[in-house]
Design an enzyme around this catalytic site. Structure first.
Site: not given
Ligand code: ACO
Length: 436
Positions: A268, A307, A363
């Site tokens: 995450h 994702h 990210d």
């Protein structure tokens, strides 16, 4: 509109059932009507990791993962990142509308009023080892604030909720900055009310002996944009935790600490730190192809890729790439960017990634900017947690006000033993595979 119905025939009994379809979903609890006999508990749906289960109604964030669309309260993320400040977006996420000038002024003043930490909380932070991970310090300190503000337990009182929301949004940058300076052994800097949310954070991070620290406006704006991009993302892992813990009516400080714990995991929010480790491990552009082959052969994952919802380019990653260019004008180019660009290029042309619809996520590039701004990788997830606190709190408010919600309590499919005869200790044999 004509009522939409799902008709189901149970092949065990030949009974027919009709379930209303609303918003593209049936109610899982309707399935309980389907029984094979009088003793049957009723049919359940089985959905490990919530791949296809909506757990709530929410009016906050919309994502279309196939088209790569992200909107807060109906406004496209691109417009908000271009036009707004972070606290303006925070107001939108929390209250549903963009603020007027006066509403924003009052909200900013309300948040700024709560940026100080109780001196005792500072002492608490001092107890951590110098090399404690900043995310662990952040999580523990947010949880510890629950003891400082026992009134936060009044979660059904709207005024109390409002106060805790402002306290939390005001204090998370201060906790993050204190954790950062603690790891460096620097004295803490108190918040400065005259600065914007992001400038104040930068001041608490980087002010040394100069009488007035001046944040580079390009970098302050880039950080503000990063905060906007990270503010909410509907029912992701940490938000689901916020709602699950909040459903027991625990106070918002411990709920936020729980949500931040979920965020810290490498799958995450912790992925941004892992991306930098990965780029370090790859070392140079020439090694990218070899690294990708290793991933395809099953050795690890490409961190910052993939994702659960986006099966297209994450719109946040696109904006971050743009922001990176602005930051590098001020800081000089982070050489890791070249490795990241090469990685993206090769991966996006590779059958393995195309077939699985794996694209860079938020990210992938954020860590490269954070590093250029001067942060160590251990701080990256804390930088994610600061703005996401807004989303967690908005989702928590929505949960508390939703009459359909109850304590979150999933069911299980029991796979263990039936009732067994108890065996006294002297008669027990060693059994293999006790993991059941
Ligand atoms: N690198 C290589 N292969 C991957 C990656 C990756 N980053 N992500 C998924 N895959 C593969 C899986 O191995 C699987 O392959 P298979 O069908 O041959 O078994 C397939 O793609 C589907 O992946 P799932 O694990 O089923 O996807 P899921 O939706 O459960 O996971 C997740 C999503 C956790 C984000 C995953 O893509 C991942 O681990 N990515 C790396 C970590 C990361 O960047 N996390 C940040 C996400 S954004 C955020 O939380 C803020």
């Amino acid at each position: 509109m004509e009522k939409q119905i799902l008709s189901v025939v149970d092949s065990r009994t030949n009974d027919r059932y009709e379930f209303p379809i609303e918003n593209g979903a049936i109610r899982a609890s309707d399935l309980r009507q389907i029984r094979s006999g009088a003793d049957d508990f009723g049919l359940m749906s089985f959905d490990p990791a919530f791949l296809n289960t909506a757990s709530c109604r929410s009016a906050i964030t919309f994502i279309d993962g196939d088209k790569g669309i992200l909107r807060y309260r109906g406004y496209p993320i691109e417009r908000l990142a271009e036009k707004c400040t972070f606290l303006e977006v925070a107001y939108l996420i929390l209250y549903g509308e963009l603020p007027t000038e006066l509403q924003l002024k009052n909200f900013v003043a309300g948040v700024t009023h709560h940026t100080m930490l109780h001196e005792k909380t500072k002492n608490f932070l001092e107890g951590f080892n110098h090399d404690a991970h900043p995310m662990g310090m952040f999580i523990s300190t947010v949880a510890a604030l629950s003891t400082v503000y026992p009134d936060a337990r009044r979660v059904l009182d709207p005024e109390s909720r409002e106060l805790q929301i402002r306290r939390l949004i005001g204090k998370v940058p201060t906790i993050a900055a204190y954790a950062y300076r603690h790891s460096l052994g620097y004295p803490y800097i108190y918040p400065d009310d005259e600065l914007s949310y992001t400038e104040n954070f930068m001041n608490m991070l980087w002010r040394m002996v100069e009488p007035k620290y001046r944040a580079n406006p390009v970098l302050a704006r880039a950080l503000d944009i990063l905060f906007i991009l990270h503010a909410d993302h509907e029912q992701n892992c940490s938000t689901n935790v916020m709602r699950a813990v909040g459903s027991s009516q625990a106070d918002p400080f411990v709920c936020t600490a729980a949500a931040a714990s979920a965020l810290s995991g490498p799958l995450h929010g912790g992925a941004n730190e892992e991306v930098l480790k990965m780029l370090d491990e790859i070392g140079s552009k020439d090694n990218v192809r070899g690294y990708i082959e290793k991933v395809k052969a099953g050795h690890g994952k490409l961190m910052g890729f993939g994702h659960r919802i986006y099966k297209n380019y994450d719109p946040r990653a696109r904006i971050i790439k743009w922001a990176a260019d602005q930051v590098f004008v001020a800081t000089g180019r982070n050489p890791k960017l070249d490795i990241a660009l090469e990685l993206e290029k090769i991966a996006l042309e590779d059958e393995y990634f195309i077939k699985r619809k794996l694209y860079p996520n938020v990210d992938f590039y954020s860590g490269i900017i954070y590093q250029a701004l001067g942060f160590k990788p251990e701080m990256f997830t804390v930088l994610f947690a600061i703005p996401r606190t807004v989303g967690w709190l908005a989702q928590w408010q929505e949960l508390i006000q939703d009459p359909e919600q109850k304590i979150a309590r999933p069911r299980q499919l029991y796979t263990g033993y039936d009732a067994r005869e108890f065996v006294p200790i002297e008669k027990r044999a060693i059994r293999a595979a006790a993991s059941r």
